[in-house]
Design a protein around this motif. Structure first.
Motif, PDB file in Angstrom:
ATOM      1  N   VAL A 241       0.774  -1.261   0.072  1.00  0.00           N
ATOM      2  CA  VAL A 241       0.016  -0.155   0.043  1.00  0.00           C
ATOM      3  C   VAL A 241       1.029   1.330  -0.017  1.00  0.00           C
ATOM      4  O   VAL A 241       1.819   1.262   0.785  1.00  0.00           O
ATOM      5  CB  VAL A 241      -0.779   0.054   1.238  1.00  0.00           C
ATOM      6  CG1 VAL A 241      -1.735   1.306   1.377  1.00  0.00           C
ATOM      7  CG2 VAL A 241      -1.991  -1.175   1.364  1.00  0.00           C
ATOM      8  N   HIS A 242       0.638   2.060  -0.922  1.00  0.00           N
ATOM      9  CA  HIS A 242       1.344   3.548  -1.023  1.00  0.00           C
ATOM     10  C   HIS A 242       0.448   4.612  -0.657  1.00  0.00           C
ATOM     11  O   HIS A 242      -0.882   4.605  -1.177  1.00  0.00           O
ATOM     12  CB  HIS A 242       1.995   3.716  -2.484  1.00  0.00           C
ATOM     13  CG  HIS A 242       3.060   2.743  -2.569  1.00  0.00           C
ATOM     14  ND1 HIS A 242       2.916   1.488  -2.998  1.00  0.00           N
ATOM     15  CD2 HIS A 242       4.494   3.298  -2.604  1.00  0.00           C
ATOM     16  CE1 HIS A 242       4.124   1.037  -3.214  1.00  0.00           C
ATOM     17  NE2 HIS A 242       5.172   2.020  -2.874  1.00  0.00           N
ATOM     18  N   GLU A 243       0.671   5.355   0.229  1.00  0.00           N
ATOM     19  CA  GLU A 243      -0.268   6.752   0.484  1.00  0.00           C
ATOM     20  C   GLU A 243       0.222   7.737  -0.574  1.00  0.00           C
ATOM     21  O   GLU A 243       1.058   8.135  -1.311  1.00  0.00           O
ATOM     22  CB  GLU A 243      -0.091   7.191   1.834  1.00  0.00           C
ATOM     23  CG  GLU A 243       1.579   7.860   2.141  1.00  0.00           C
ATOM     24  CD  GLU A 243       1.824   8.371   3.483  1.00  0.00           C
ATOM     25  OE1 GLU A 243       0.683   8.213   4.226  1.00  0.00           O
ATOM     26  OE2 GLU A 243       2.584   9.082   3.977  1.00  0.00           O
ATOM     27  N   GLN A 244      -1.057   8.447  -0.643  1.00  0.00           N
ATOM     28  CA  GLN A 244      -1.056   9.454  -1.821  1.00  0.00           C
ATOM     29  C   GLN A 244       0.010  10.765  -1.655  1.00  0.00           C
ATOM     30  O   GLN A 244       0.756  11.171  -2.555  1.00  0.00           O
ATOM     31  CB  GLN A 244      -2.404  10.123  -2.035  1.00  0.00           C
ATOM     32  CG  GLN A 244      -2.397  11.067  -3.055  1.00  0.00           C
ATOM     33  CD  GLN A 244      -3.293  12.078  -2.643  1.00  0.00           C
ATOM     34  OE1 GLN A 244      -3.743  12.401  -1.389  1.00  0.00           O
ATOM     35  NE2 GLN A 244      -4.313  12.795  -3.717  1.00  0.00           N
ATOM     36  N   LEU A 245      -0.050  11.386  -0.477  1.00  0.00           N
ATOM     37  CA  LEU A 245       0.622  12.629  -0.197  1.00  0.00           C
ATOM     38  C   LEU A 245       2.077  12.413  -0.267  1.00  0.00           C
ATOM     39  O   LEU A 245       2.843  13.210  -0.697  1.00  0.00           O
ATOM     40  CB  LEU A 245       0.241  13.298   1.106  1.00  0.00           C
ATOM     41  CG  LEU A 245      -1.257  13.329   1.274  1.00  0.00           C
ATOM     42  CD1 LEU A 245      -1.748  13.898   2.619  1.00  0.00           C
ATOM     43  CD2 LEU A 245      -1.744  14.452   0.248  1.00  0.00           C
TER      44      LEU A 245
END
Length: 385
Positions: free
Chosen positions: A297-301
């Protein structure tokens, strides 16, 4: 726990072993199957299957069962489910539970009459550790609002050849390849999308398992690969010249009622198989593969990877650690009414999506599912007769 089986094929033969390993009180007291392909495997493991009965009616009349398990060919499921429900039993049915839209509507009527909790379905991937982690991550808000999904299920040539040789090669028995094999995956992504599919387009056909691609035409005589997985009822040795009417590749695009878009791809001739997904949300993305055993999982910000999970196969499970969890939960549900992570409603919705994909493929048109859902809901909420 006294259990009866209708359709003792390879799958229920395997599940009988798993259920027995999970709970020693699991006791198969009788079965119905004129050609029980799963029987030798159970016998080799020292698991008794009780008496062979000539018909489902005879089994139900002769044995006092706690659970009826159905593993018959798909086109027979509805009749066998109905018999179990009418007998007042808890019923487990392998996927897909029905093979047509009309049968889906009829089963919805049965659910209105007998209740949803009486019928359990073998959409085993809902029990997998990877999917459970994905749904937890989604619930925690790491992905934000789901926007689009890219997903696939691809199988190796030995498995694709099995479909060309087994009874599943005929849509009149299986429903279709998309329904028979990929209803697992469609159910998972219906759950992630959080809405019903509304419009579907699809394309596909058969390009791999055709006479022109037969390795024997090139003088290759070692064809063990294509016969490695045994076939049961109505089995055939023909692979590249099979009389199958199923596809060996298909792509589809789906729009859900909440605007989520998905593209799905299946292929039966992939040497390095995978079963992966990429789920894009407004706050992050999840990427994973059931076969290769990972979830990232990668976060957007920040673009940072905030989840990096690895998954290993277990000794019992054919489905990435899910089979034994399904067995444990199903047995507990029979005893205590434990709520399961997948329902008959989920199974019917996934099946209707698969059937709509095939309709779109065959008619070369976009299928609008809203009229089907209207009919389905009318049946689902009908007052019990």
């Amino acid at each position: 726990m006294k259990v009866g089986i209708i359709g003792l094929g390879f799958r229920l033969g395997y599940l009988g072993y798993v259920f027995k390993a999970i709970d020693s009180s699991f006791d198969i007291v009788g079965y119905v199957d004129p050609e029980p392909a799963g029987l030798p495997g159970l016998t080799e493991k020292g698991i008794s299957v009780g008496k062979a009965y000539g018909s489902p009616e005879e089994l139900l009349a002769s044995e006092k069962l706690d659970l009826l398990m159905i593993g018959s060919p798909n086109h027979l499921h509805l009749d066998h489910i109905r018999l179990g429900l009418q007998a007042g039993l808890k019923v487990f049915c392998e996927k897909p539970i029905v093979t047509t839209i009309a049968e889906s509507i009829e089963l919805a009527h049965l659910m209105a009459k007998f209740g949803h909790e009486r019928l359990m379905v073998g959409l085993v991937l809902r029990y997998s550790p990877l999917y459970k982690d994905l749904r937890t991550i989604q619930a925690e808000g790491k992905l934000g609002q789901i926007v689009s999904i890219e997903a696939s299920e691809h199988i190796e040539p030995y498995h694709g050849a099995f479909f060309m040789r087994d009874w599943r090669r005929y849509e009149r028995y299986s429903g279709s390849f998309m329904l028979e094999k990929c209803c697992h995956d469609l159910d998972l992504y219906n759950g992630v999308a959080g809405a019903r599919p509304e419009r579907v387009a699809s394309f596909g056909g058969r390009k791999s398992f055709i006479p022109a691609n037969d390795p024997a035409r090139e003088g290759i005589n070692d064809l063990e690969l294509f016969h490695r997985k045994p076939s049961g009822w109505m089995g055939s040795d023909k692979v590249f010249d099979s009389d199958a009417d199923i596809i060996d590749y298909q792509v589809a695009i789906v729009e859900y009622a909440n605007g989520v878009g998905m593209n799905f791809h299946t292929n039966l001739n992939v040497p390095d198989q995978f079963r992966r997904f990429a789920i894009m949300g407004s706050r992050g993305m999840a990427e994973g593969d059931f076969v290769r055993g990972y979830l990232d999982v990668h976060e957007q910000l920040t673009g940072n990877k905030v989840v990096e999970n690895k998954y290993a196969a277990t000794e019992l499970s054919q489905h990435y650690g899910a089979d034994e969890q399904m067995a444990s939960d199903l047995l507990e549900s029979v005893r205590t009414g434990l709520e399961l992570p997948v329902s008959t409603l989920n199974a019917l919705e996934a099946g209707i999506l698969a059937l709509a994909m095939d309709e779109a493929r065959m008619k070369k048109t976009v299928v609008d599912l809203r009229p089907i859902w209207d009919r389905f809901d009318e049946a689902l909420h009908a007052r019990a007769a």
